[in-house]
Design a protein around this motif. Structure first.
Motif, short mmCIF file in Angstrom:
data_model
loop_
_atom_site.label_atom_id
_atom_site.label_comp_id
_atom_site.label_asym_id
_atom_site.label_seq_id
_atom_site.Cartn_x
_atom_site.Cartn_y
_atom_site.Cartn_z
N ILE A 129 -10.82 -84.18 -19.13
CA ILE A 129 -10.02 -85.38 -18.43
C ILE A 129 -8.81 -84.29 -18.53
CG2 ILE A 129 -7.76 -87.16 -18.88
CD1 ILE A 129 -10.70 -88.49 -20.96
N LEU A 130 -8.60 -82.77 -18.90
CA LEU A 130 -6.66 -83.10 -19.07
C LEU A 130 -7.23 -81.90 -17.84
CD1 LEU A 130 -5.67 -82.24 -22.29
CD2 LEU A 130 -4.86 -83.99 -20.91
N VAL A 131 -7.94 -81.06 -17.52
CA VAL A 131 -8.59 -80.28 -16.49
C VAL A 131 -8.31 -80.29 -14.80
CG1 VAL A 131 -9.89 -78.46 -16.04
CG2 VAL A 131 -9.96 -78.08 -18.74
N ASN A 132 -9.74 -81.86 -15.48
CA ASN A 132 -9.40 -82.96 -14.09
C ASN A 132 -8.35 -83.15 -12.98
OD1 ASN A 132 -10.95 -84.45 -12.11
ND2 ASN A 132 -10.89 -85.61 -12.94
N ILE A 133 -7.08 -83.54 -14.41
CA ILE A 133 -6.29 -84.14 -14.11
C ILE A 133 -5.25 -82.88 -13.51
CG2 ILE A 133 -3.45 -85.15 -14.73
CD1 ILE A 133 -5.54 -86.99 -16.32
N TYR A 134 -5.12 -81.75 -14.30
CA TYR A 134 -4.93 -80.91 -14.03
C TYR A 134 -4.90 -79.95 -12.65
CZ TYR A 134 -2.43 -76.24 -14.19
OH TYR A 134 -2.08 -74.86 -13.92
N LEU A 135 -6.22 -80.01 -11.63
CA LEU A 135 -6.51 -79.84 -10.86
C LEU A 135 -6.72 -80.64 -10.01
CD1 LEU A 135 -10.19 -77.93 -11.70
CD2 LEU A 135 -8.15 -77.20 -11.63
N ASP A 160 2.10 -82.77 -10.64
CA ASP A 160 2.81 -83.47 -11.73
C ASP A 160 1.76 -83.24 -12.69
OD1 ASP A 160 4.77 -83.82 -13.04
OD2 ASP A 160 5.69 -85.03 -12.17
N PHE A 161 1.41 -82.11 -14.06
CA PHE A 161 0.54 -82.28 -14.96
C PHE A 161 1.33 -83.49 -15.39
CE2 PHE A 161 -0.99 -80.46 -18.75
CZ PHE A 161 -2.68 -81.43 -18.64
N TRP A 162 2.48 -82.82 -15.82
CA TRP A 162 3.26 -82.85 -17.74
C TRP A 162 3.93 -84.32 -17.31
CZ3 TRP A 162 1.96 -80.35 -21.13
CH2 TRP A 162 1.54 -78.86 -21.20
N LYS A 163 3.01 -85.63 -17.06
CA LYS A 163 3.48 -87.18 -17.16
C LYS A 163 2.85 -87.41 -18.23
CE LYS A 163 4.02 -88.25 -12.23
NZ LYS A 163 3.62 -88.61 -10.77
N PRO A 223 1.16 -90.99 -18.52
CA PRO A 223 0.27 -91.43 -18.70
C PRO A 223 -1.03 -90.57 -19.08
CG PRO A 223 1.76 -92.46 -16.54
CD PRO A 223 2.77 -91.33 -17.45
N HIS A 224 -0.97 -89.00 -18.62
CA HIS A 224 -2.03 -88.26 -18.46
C HIS A 224 -2.53 -88.39 -19.84
CE1 HIS A 224 -0.39 -86.28 -14.65
NE2 HIS A 224 -1.35 -87.71 -14.04
N PHE A 225 -1.79 -88.41 -20.62
CA PHE A 225 -1.77 -88.18 -22.09
C PHE A 225 -1.65 -89.11 -22.99
CE2 PHE A 225 0.39 -84.77 -20.32
CZ PHE A 225 0.00 -83.42 -20.53
N VAL A 226 -2.04 -90.46 -22.83
CA VAL A 226 -2.07 -91.31 -23.21
C VAL A 226 -3.60 -91.90 -24.23
CG1 VAL A 226 -2.42 -94.59 -23.12
CG2 VAL A 226 -0.88 -93.02 -22.00
#
Length: 105
Positions: free
Chosen positions: A40-46, A50-53, A55-58
């Motif tokens: 999930i995090l790699v997909n969001i990063y790519l 703006d990775f550091w939000k 909702p991306h870490f919920v």
């Protein structure tokens, strides 16, 4: 009712198998947690600028709380209801049962 050494050894084996199953379940849970969250995090990063939000870490955070509870159960760490508390409660109920049985004698 007498407990034989064979019964005692069978109970020890059952408890050991249960503990191994609990450990295996926890490690499977941990492995799935890591694989899914890395994906999930790699997909969001790519795919985002703006990775550091938050909702991306919920998912990482919420599932991590569940994993922490699973770890406390598996490894026997519980600051509120530890082994001493369990032993006291078990002893309390055993004493209550003894009192109830004494009424019928």
């Amino acid at each position: 009712m007498d407990i034989t050494m064979e019964d005692f050894n069978n109970e020890k084996l059952k408890r050991a198998k249960k503990k191994v199953d609990e450990l295996k379940g926890f490690y499977v849970h941990l492995t799935v947690y890591i694989i899914v969250n890395v994906f999930i995090l790699v997909n969001i990063y790519l795919n985002t600028d703006d990775f550091w939000k938050w909702p991306h870490f919920v998912t990482l955070f919420g599932w991590g709380i569940g994993l922490a509870f699973h770890a406390t159960k598996t490894f026997g760490f519980n600051p509120f209801f530890g082994k001493d508390w369990e032993k006291k409660q078990i002893q309390k109920y055993i004493e209550e049962d003894k009192k109830e049985m004494d009424k019928f004698k």
